[in-house]
Design a protein around this motif. Structure first.
Motif, PDB file in Angstrom:
ATOM      1  N   GLU A 116       0.829  -1.209   0.000  1.00  0.00           N
ATOM      2  CA  GLU A 116       0.000   0.000   0.000  1.00  0.00           C
ATOM      3  C   GLU A 116       0.862   1.257   0.000  1.00  0.00           C
ATOM      4  N   ALA A 117       1.951   1.220   0.791  1.00  0.00           N
ATOM      5  CA  ALA A 117       2.802   2.409   0.932  1.00  0.00           C
ATOM      6  C   ALA A 117       3.417   2.839  -0.397  1.00  0.00           C
ATOM      7  N   LYS A 118       3.817   1.888  -1.209  1.00  0.00           N
ATOM      8  CA  LYS A 118       4.483   2.244  -2.463  1.00  0.00           C
ATOM      9  C   LYS A 118       3.488   2.573  -3.579  1.00  0.00           C
ATOM     10  N   SER A 119       2.204   2.362  -3.320  1.00  0.00           N
ATOM     11  CA  SER A 119       1.199   2.595  -4.367  1.00  0.00           C
ATOM     12  C   SER A 119       0.961   4.073  -4.622  1.00  0.00           C
ATOM     13  N   SER A 120       1.184   4.894  -3.591  1.00  0.00           N
ATOM     14  CA  SER A 120       0.899   6.322  -3.737  1.00  0.00           C
ATOM     15  C   SER A 120       1.553   7.094  -2.601  1.00  0.00           C
ATOM     16  N   ARG A 121       1.998   8.296  -2.912  1.00  0.00           N
ATOM     17  CA  ARG A 121       2.523   9.157  -1.848  1.00  0.00           C
ATOM     18  C   ARG A 121       1.427   9.535  -0.854  1.00  0.00           C
ATOM     19  N   ASP A 122       0.183   9.401  -1.277  1.00  0.00           N
ATOM     20  CA  ASP A 122      -0.938   9.765  -0.412  1.00  0.00           C
ATOM     21  C   ASP A 122      -1.481   8.582   0.384  1.00  0.00           C
ATOM     22  N   SER A 123      -0.878   7.408   0.231  1.00  0.00           N
ATOM     23  CA  SER A 123      -1.358   6.232   0.951  1.00  0.00           C
ATOM     24  C   SER A 123      -1.266   6.436   2.456  1.00  0.00           C
ATOM     25  N   GLN A 124      -2.255   5.908   3.185  1.00  0.00           N
ATOM     26  CA  GLN A 124      -2.232   6.018   4.646  1.00  0.00           C
ATOM     27  C   GLN A 124      -1.062   5.243   5.249  1.00  0.00           C
ATOM     28  N   TYR A 125      -0.461   4.338   4.455  1.00  0.00           N
ATOM     29  CA  TYR A 125       0.674   3.553   4.925  1.00  0.00           C
ATOM     30  C   TYR A 125       2.023   4.115   4.469  1.00  0.00           C
ATOM     31  N   ARG A 126       1.983   5.225   3.715  1.00  0.00           N
ATOM     32  CA  ARG A 126       3.237   5.765   3.189  1.00  0.00           C
ATOM     33  C   ARG A 126       4.235   6.034   4.310  1.00  0.00           C
ATOM     34  N   ASP A 127       3.764   6.614   5.393  1.00  0.00           N
ATOM     35  CA  ASP A 127       4.651   7.009   6.486  1.00  0.00           C
ATOM     36  C   ASP A 127       4.992   5.839   7.407  1.00  0.00           C
ATOM     37  N   TYR A 128       4.580   4.634   7.036  1.00  0.00           N
ATOM     38  CA  TYR A 128       5.015   3.451   7.777  1.00  0.00           C
ATOM     39  C   TYR A 128       6.479   3.119   7.463  1.00  0.00           C
ATOM     40  N   TYR A 129       6.991   3.703   6.382  1.00  0.00           N
ATOM     41  CA  TYR A 129       8.356   3.405   5.928  1.00  0.00           C
ATOM     42  C   TYR A 129       9.120   4.710   5.736  1.00  0.00           C
ATOM     43  N   VAL A 130      10.400   4.598   5.441  1.00  0.00           N
ATOM     44  CA  VAL A 130      11.260   5.775   5.308  1.00  0.00           C
ATOM     45  C   VAL A 130      11.450   6.089   3.829  1.00  0.00           C
ATOM     46  N   TRP A 131      10.860   7.176   3.394  1.00  0.00           N
ATOM     47  CA  TRP A 131      10.930   7.602   1.996  1.00  0.00           C
ATOM     48  C   TRP A 131      11.668   8.935   1.898  1.00  0.00           C
ATOM     49  N   LYS A 132      12.496   9.069   0.876  1.00  0.00           N
ATOM     50  CA  LYS A 132      13.240  10.310   0.692  1.00  0.00           C
ATOM     51  C   LYS A 132      13.335  10.657  -0.794  1.00  0.00           C
ATOM     52  N   ASP A 133      13.352  11.961  -1.063  1.00  0.00           N
ATOM     53  CA  ASP A 133      13.596  12.432  -2.428  1.00  0.00           C
ATOM     54  C   ASP A 133      15.051  12.186  -2.791  1.00  0.00           C
ATOM     55  N   PRO A 134      15.347  12.115  -4.080  1.00  0.00           N
ATOM     56  CA  PRO A 134      16.751  11.938  -4.498  1.00  0.00           C
ATOM     57  C   PRO A 134      17.581  13.165  -4.143  1.00  0.00           C
ATOM     58  N   ALA A 135      18.877  12.930  -3.949  1.00  0.00           N
ATOM     59  CA  ALA A 135      19.785  14.044  -3.679  1.00  0.00           C
ATOM     60  C   ALA A 135      20.057  14.856  -4.946  1.00  0.00           C
ATOM     61  N   GLY A 136      19.653  14.325  -6.066  1.00  0.00           N
ATOM     62  CA  GLY A 136      19.860  14.952  -7.357  1.00  0.00           C
ATOM     63  C   GLY A 136      19.794  13.888  -8.439  1.00  0.00           C
ATOM     64  N   PHE A 137      20.242  14.224  -9.621  1.00  0.00           N
ATOM     65  CA  PHE A 137      20.202  13.289 -10.743  1.00  0.00           C
ATOM     66  C   PHE A 137      21.527  13.335 -11.500  1.00  0.00           C
ATOM     67  N   LYS A 138      21.953  12.155 -11.967  1.00  0.00           N
ATOM     68  CA  LYS A 138      23.142  12.104 -12.806  1.00  0.00           C
ATOM     69  C   LYS A 138      22.817  12.663 -14.198  1.00  0.00           C
ATOM     70  N   ASP A 139      23.831  12.834 -15.012  1.00  0.00           N
ATOM     71  CA  ASP A 139      23.623  13.400 -16.350  1.00  0.00           C
ATOM     72  C   ASP A 139      22.669  12.567 -17.184  1.00  0.00           C
ATOM     73  N   ASP A 140      22.662  11.234 -16.922  1.00  0.00           N
ATOM     74  CA  ASP A 140      21.766  10.379 -17.704  1.00  0.00           C
ATOM     75  C   ASP A 140      20.373  10.273 -17.093  1.00  0.00           C
ATOM     76  N   GLY A 141      20.125  11.061 -16.051  1.00  0.00           N
ATOM     77  CA  GLY A 141      18.811  11.068 -15.415  1.00  0.00           C
ATOM     78  C   GLY A 141      18.655  10.086 -14.269  1.00  0.00           C
ATOM     79  N   THR A 142      19.699   9.312 -13.971  1.00  0.00           N
ATOM     80  CA  THR A 142      19.623   8.361 -12.866  1.00  0.00           C
ATOM     81  C   THR A 142      19.543   9.098 -11.533  1.00  0.00           C
ATOM     82  N   PRO A 143      18.543   8.782 -10.714  1.00  0.00           N
ATOM     83  CA  PRO A 143      18.416   9.475  -9.419  1.00  0.00           C
ATOM     84  C   PRO A 143      19.556   9.101  -8.473  1.00  0.00           C
TER      85      PRO A 143
END
Length: 574
Positions: A116-143
């Motif tokens: 459920e947590a990975k299905s949507s950022r709005d899932s009620q279970y999202r905050d059951y786990y540790v999620w973070k935005d990328p620190a940036g992106f490589k030139d080829d777009g890799t996070p």
């Protein structure tokens, strides 16, 4: 400093069962709950009062059950909840209690919470786990991951989830996402599942990597990785800022309401940390598993546990004595040579050759069981089971072994033959080869094809042979467990190393005293163990007017001569 009170959790010896490898009852090659039930008389004969079961919950088995998809269901390979209830009932009839493995730093990625947590950022279970935005992106777009942490089983502790464009944290396998203990709802979910098992009648919990549950919320980079280390970053998550708050809350809301035994697996701790986790006045855990003595044979080349270097007894004595002294009277030690993650003690700290295996196994048992703390016996230890050598990595099953092979061999850092030697000395599958019950086909473990190859030495090392030999390792362990019930000094006595505690000088003999306190004042136990295959001369003082030989792994006593791998305990009375 000492405490002469014997608390209920301090008296029994705990026997660990790795269910997958203990006894198969249905021929599918995998140990199961009915198989364990069928062997309870064997454990009762040994003198076991508490069994710790490695995880039996529903799991996809990415890490052999330490990735849990449902905490309230039994893994189908192991049986049913009815099978567990029968095991609980039959164990109780024999005076044996069951302790469960509590794995709540992480779940499986197949747990409904994570699905459920990975299905949507709005899932009620999202905050059951540790999620973070990328620190940036490589030139080829890799996070780019949020920090440089390395997990125990993969290159990065972060896994990109493209559907919601964030990373999730996994200190272990990618299929073991870390729970977010900062979320009070997660903590309540954990406490509720603990009550579920305690209400069933289980006697407590061994808590998997429990000191990793609180992370520094700034998630700083690991300086060791930045300096070029390829070892995992568990130290960055260990002993976090709120871990004691969380454990105190767990105790207050759950554990204090039941008669339980609790032990926390705590990597990266000091004795000072041990006092915080297991101090008698702390209201957290009753004891912890520390790993400092498991690191005495670590690689001198920076490969962590991966080594075939022989340990130095002086290092072992220094570490064990430090924990005995620093916790003595204020907290409680757990005592172990083996578990499901460690190689076999007789191969590692003793001598597994046919000539010396039995004597050195008994010597190691004596050394450990007379220290202050709760001894843990891992399945097969009471038989003197040994490490195994497989000539190909493909014959091993362990996730950690295969991850390490990719990290060091496939990258050209370590030669294959050298790595196979390291695996034979240090790999986890040494502990997981099936239990050796007899010399029959598949060692009496299964009528089918075992999930992991047997150690070929089962023809000479097995329970049937041990039970028929009054001088076997089994009966020596049985005697040690009997003595623990008869000699309170083994439990409450103070510890004194007969060597320099800070810098031991004797690299051949481990000798120490246990001094009785309270009603046992005036009694002293002298423990002497020769860790070599050579006869040695050692003289020790007399600690009372009356002396008796309490136990020995030889049939006679040569006084000041310690024969190869000889261990003996004298009891003195004033």
């Amino acid at each position: 400093m000492s405490d002469s009170t014997i608390r209920p959790f301090q008296a029994p010896v705990v026997y660990q069962i790795y269910p997958r490898s203990f006894q198969d009852s249905n021929g599918d090659g995998i140990g199961d709950l009915p198989g364990i039930t069928s062997r309870l008389d064997y454990l009762h004969k040994l003198g076991v009062e508490v069994i710790w079961l490695s995880p039996i919950y529903e799991s996809p088995n990415d890490d052999n059950g330490y990735d849990i998809s449902n905490y309230r269901k039994i893994m189908p390979e192991f049986g049913t909840m009815e099978d567990f209830d029968e095991l609980l009932e039959q164990a109780k009839k024999r005076g044996i209690r069951i302790v469960m493995d509590l794995v709540v730093n992480h779940t499986s990625d197949e747990h409904e919470w994570f699905i459920e947590a990975k299905s949507s950022r709005d899932s009620q279970y999202r905050d059951y786990y540790v999620w973070k935005d990328p620190a940036g992106f490589k030139d080829d777009g890799t996070p780019i991951p949020p920090n440089n942490w390395i997990s125990a089983f993969s290159p990065s502790a972060w896994e990109w989830e493209p559907a919601t464009e964030q990373f999730y944290l996994h200190l272990f396998s990618t299929k073991q996402p870390d729970l977010n203990w900062e979320n009070p709802t997660v903590r309540e979910e954990v406490y509720d599942l603990m009550r579920f098992w305690l209400d069933k009648g289980v006697a407590g919990f061994r808590m998997d990597v429990i000191n990793l549950i609180s992370k520094d919320q700034t998630f700083p980079d690991d300086p060791a990785v930045a300096a070029g280390s390829k070892e995992n970053s568990l130290v960055m998550a260990a002993n976090g800022p709120r871990v004691h708050e969380f454990l105190a809350e767990m105790n207050q809301k759950v554990l204090s309401h039941y008669e339980v035994l609790t032990v926390g697996e705590t990597p990266c701790v000091t004795a000072e940390d041990g006092l915080l986790y297991a101090g008698f006045d702390r209201g957290e855990l009753q004891m912890i598993f520390q790993f400092e003595h498991m690191d005495v044979d670590a690689s001198p080349d920076g490969f962590g546990k991966w080594s075939d270097t022989r340990f130095d007894l002086k290092d072992l004595k220094r570490v064990l004595a430090k924990w005995q002294n620093d916790l003595g009277g204020r907290a409680w030690n757990s005592l172990y040579w083996n578990n499901h993650d460690q190689p076999r003690a007789v191969s590692r700290f003793g001598n597994d050759s046919p000539q010396w295996r039995v004597l050195s196994a008994k010597m190691l048992a004596t050394t450990l069981h007379f220290m202050q703390g709760t001894p843990y016996v891992y399945q097969g230890e009471e038989l003197g089971m040994t490490n195994v050598y497989f000539d190909s990595v493909d014959r091993y099953q362990d996730l950690e072994i295969h991850d390490t092979w990719a990290k060091y061999v496939e990258s050209g850092i370590i030669e294959p033959e050298q790595m196979l030697s390291f695996i034979s000395a240090s790999g986890r599958d040494n502990a997981r080869t099936p239990m050796q019950w007899s010399a029959e086909e598949n060692a009496g473990f299964t009528t089918g094809s075992p999930w992991l190859e047997l150690n070929p030495r089962y023809a000479e090392i097995n329970a049937e042979e041990a039970l028929a030999d009054k001088n076997s390792v089994f009966y020596f362990y049985q005697r040690l467990l009997q003595l623990r019930r008869q000699e309170p000094v083994m439990i409450t006595g103070t510890f004194e190393l007969l060597d320099d505690v800070a810098a031991p000088s004797d690299s051949e003999v481990f000798a120490y005293l246990r001094h009785g306190v309270g009603e046992q004042e005036g009694q002293t136990l002298l423990v002497m163990a020769n860790f070599t295959d050579q006869p040695l001369q050692r003289s020790f003082e007399t600690y009372g007017s009356e002396r008796s030989l309490l136990i020995s792994n030889y049939s006679d006593d040569t006084e000041e001569t310690l024969r190869p791998y000889e261990a003996k305990v004298y009891k003195f009375r004033k």
